[in-house]
Design a protein around this motif. Structure first.
Motif, PDB file in Angstrom:
ATOM      1  N   ASN A  95     173.819  76.446  33.843  1.00  9.45           N
ATOM      2  CA  ASN A  95     172.730  76.026  33.482  1.00  9.45           C
ATOM      3  C   ASN A  95     172.054  77.323  33.314  1.00  9.45           C
ATOM      4  OD1 ASN A  95     170.065  75.071  33.293  1.00  9.45           O
ATOM      5  ND2 ASN A  95     169.974  74.830  35.637  1.00  9.45           N
TER       6      ASN A  95
ATOM      7  N   LYS B 184     168.889  77.829  32.100  1.00 12.09           N
ATOM      8  CA  LYS B 184     167.644  77.549  32.315  1.00 12.09           C
ATOM      9  C   LYS B 184     166.868  78.110  30.994  1.00 12.09           C
ATOM     10  CE  LYS B 184     168.249  78.013  37.263  1.00 12.09           C
ATOM     11  NZ  LYS B 184     167.672  77.812  38.398  1.00 12.09           N
TER      12      LYS B 184
ATOM     13  N   HIS C 134     167.340  67.743  37.606  1.00  8.87           N
ATOM     14  CA  HIS C 134     167.362  68.989  38.109  1.00  8.87           C
ATOM     15  C   HIS C 134     165.926  69.083  39.186  1.00  8.87           C
ATOM     16  CE1 HIS C 134     167.313  73.420  38.747  1.00  8.87           C
ATOM     17  NE2 HIS C 134     168.518  73.439  38.726  1.00  8.87           N
TER      18      HIS C 134
ATOM     19  N   GLU D 210     172.489  69.889  44.849  1.00  6.46           N
ATOM     20  CA  GLU D 210     171.960  70.950  44.638  1.00  6.46           C
ATOM     21  C   GLU D 210     170.638  71.079  45.954  1.00  6.46           C
ATOM     22  OE1 GLU D 210     172.556  73.165  40.696  1.00  6.46           O
ATOM     23  OE2 GLU D 210     170.655  71.922  40.689  1.00  6.46           O
TER      24      GLU D 210
ATOM     25  N   ALA E 238     168.523  76.403  48.173  1.00  7.54           N
ATOM     26  CA  ALA E 238     169.602  77.186  47.948  1.00  7.54           C
ATOM     27  C   ALA E 238     169.450  77.504  46.534  1.00  7.54           C
ATOM     28  CB  ALA E 238     170.975  76.530  48.231  1.00  7.54           C
TER      29      ALA E 238
ATOM     30  N   GLY F   3     175.715  73.178  43.637  1.00  4.23           N
ATOM     31  CA  GLY F   3     174.834  74.117  42.916  1.00  4.23           C
ATOM     32  C   GLY F   3     173.832  74.663  44.037  1.00  4.23           C
TER      33      GLY F   3
ATOM     34  N   SER G 224     172.914  79.190  44.152  1.00 10.07           N
ATOM     35  CA  SER G 224     173.302  80.332  44.442  1.00 10.07           C
ATOM     36  C   SER G 224     174.855  80.615  44.761  1.00 10.07           C
ATOM     37  CB  SER G 224     172.598  81.140  45.833  1.00 10.07           C
ATOM     38  OG  SER G 224     171.299  80.897  45.597  1.00 10.07           O
ATOM     39  N   VAL G 225     175.591  79.765  43.768  1.00 10.96           N
ATOM     40  CA  VAL G 225     177.128  80.346  43.883  1.00 10.96           C
ATOM     41  C   VAL G 225     177.366  81.396  43.003  1.00 10.96           C
ATOM     42  CG1 VAL G 225     179.456  79.101  42.912  1.00 10.96           C
ATOM     43  CG2 VAL G 225     177.589  77.768  43.845  1.00 10.96           C
TER      44      VAL G 225
ATOM     45  N   ILE H 179     175.790  76.081  37.935  1.00  9.08           N
ATOM     46  CA  ILE H 179     175.548  77.547  37.995  1.00  9.08           C
ATOM     47  C   ILE H 179     174.390  78.083  37.448  1.00  9.08           C
ATOM     48  CG2 ILE H 179     176.660  79.930  38.251  1.00  9.08           C
ATOM     49  CD1 ILE H 179     178.483  77.646  39.767  1.00  9.08           C
TER      50      ILE H 179
ATOM     51  N   GLY I 281     171.815  81.111  37.904  1.00 10.68           N
ATOM     52  CA  GLY I 281     171.779  82.639  37.690  1.00 10.68           C
ATOM     53  C   GLY I 281     173.067  83.177  37.244  1.00 10.68           C
TER      54      GLY I 281
HETATM   55  C1  PEP Z   1     170.620  75.682  39.200  1.00 13.29           C
HETATM   56  O1  PEP Z   1     169.765  76.040  38.446  1.00 13.29           O
HETATM   57  O2  PEP Z   1     171.053  74.680  39.014  1.00 13.29           O
HETATM   58  C2  PEP Z   1     171.215  76.665  40.215  1.00 13.29           C
HETATM   59  C3  PEP Z   1     172.141  76.170  40.996  1.00 13.29           C
HETATM   60  O3  PEP Z   1     170.566  77.912  40.078  1.00 13.29           O
HETATM   61  P1  PEP Z   1     171.279  79.186  41.030  1.00 13.29           P
HETATM   62  O4  PEP Z   1     172.840  79.225  40.863  1.00 13.29           O
HETATM   63  O5  PEP Z   1     170.604  80.363  40.576  1.00 13.29           O
HETATM   64  O6  PEP Z   1     170.883  78.903  42.390  1.00 13.29           O
END
Ligand code: PEP
Length: 252
Positions: free
Chosen positions: A9, A11, A95, A167, A171, A210, A212-213, A232, A234
């Motif tokens: 993702n 973003k 989301h 998610e 996190a 989801g 911070s993986v 995922i 970042g």
């Molecule tokens: C997300 O945006 O769906 C996400 C899980 O972000 P991050 O991996 O950065 O925590």
């Protein structure tokens, strides 16, 4: 056995030059993966570039949101049919940034889910609790309510054609990953709750984690029985990290 999915993702990130480098690496990695589908959910203006670079490869792509409406006087909204026209397989719906920053209710998320399904997209339905909700012990109520809103609108069979992403809001983008045990507990809850309505749908449903993986924690998370891959954020912007996460999703 359920197939695995790792979806990036992006973003509101990227530009034509950096996307090109990232997509080159993603398509190369996707062709080497066994039993893992690799997807990128990109900003709308980059769908054309993504379609050009990934068509004919093993990688697939999607939108990060979709309008709950069809064509018409809905300024700024992008319809599911438009996403289909640009070759999208997936659309993220619900989301936490859409729910919490843009104020999307469960009802709006359910309408977006239905619009995506109707157009032939596979919705990636995001659910998850805030830190306060976790600390007050209502995680299952929150996740159950978010799921029920979609099931009561679209029906349990529709969920069988979708993907769910758990998610935890606390996190996402925080560097604070749920432990594999915390994630598995909620994934198991989601699968059991769906099994109450339809055992076959529950067994076949891909449930992604989801939040911070990273390459460093992906294998432990994906080692849990009800975690079928990841959504995922970042780390999907860094080719080496994202491709390593995809490889960690291969079954050993
Ligand atoms: C997300 O945006 O769906 C996400 C899980 O972000 P991050 O991996 O950065 O925590």
């Amino acid at each position: 056995m359920r197939g695995r999915l790792v979806a990036g993702n992006w973003k509101s990130n990227g530009n034509l030059a950096s996307n090109q480098r990232l997509l080159e690496q993603v398509r190369g990695e996707a062709s080497r993966l066994r039993g893992v589908e690799c997807a990128v959910c990109v900003p709308y203006p980059y769908l054309s570039q993504t379609q050009q670079m990934l068509t004919g490869t093993a990688a697939v792509w999607g939108g990060q949101d979709v309008s709950q409406f069809g064509a018409g006087a809905f300024t700024g909204a992008v319809t599911a049919a438009m996403l289909v026209e640009f070759g999208c397989r997936y659309a993220i719906v619900g989301h936490s940034e859409r729910r919490n920053v843009f104020g999307e209710s469960d009802a709006v998320v359910a309408a977006k889910f239905a619009a995506a399904m109707t157009a032939g997209l596979t919705p990636i339905l995001c659910v998850g609790e805030t830190l306060q909700e976790r600390e007050t012990g209502v995680t299952e109520q929150v996740v159950g309510r978010q799921l029920d809103a979609v099931i009561s609108g679209a029906g349990i069979a529709a969920l069988g054609k979708a993907v769910v992403a758990y998610e935890p809001v606390w996190a996402i983008g925080t560097g604070k990953t749920a432990t594999p045990e915390q994630a598995q507990a909620v994934h198991g809850f989601i699968r059991n709750r769906i099994a109450v309505s339809d055992v076959a749908v529950a067994a076949a449903l891909r449930i992604l984690y989801g939040g911070s993986v990273k390459a460093a924690n992906a294998a432990q998370l994906f080692g849990k029985p009800d975690i079928d891959g990841g959504l995922i954020g970042g780390a999907s912007l860094v080719a080496e990290e994202f491709t390593a996460i995809c490889r960690a999703a291969e079954r050993r």
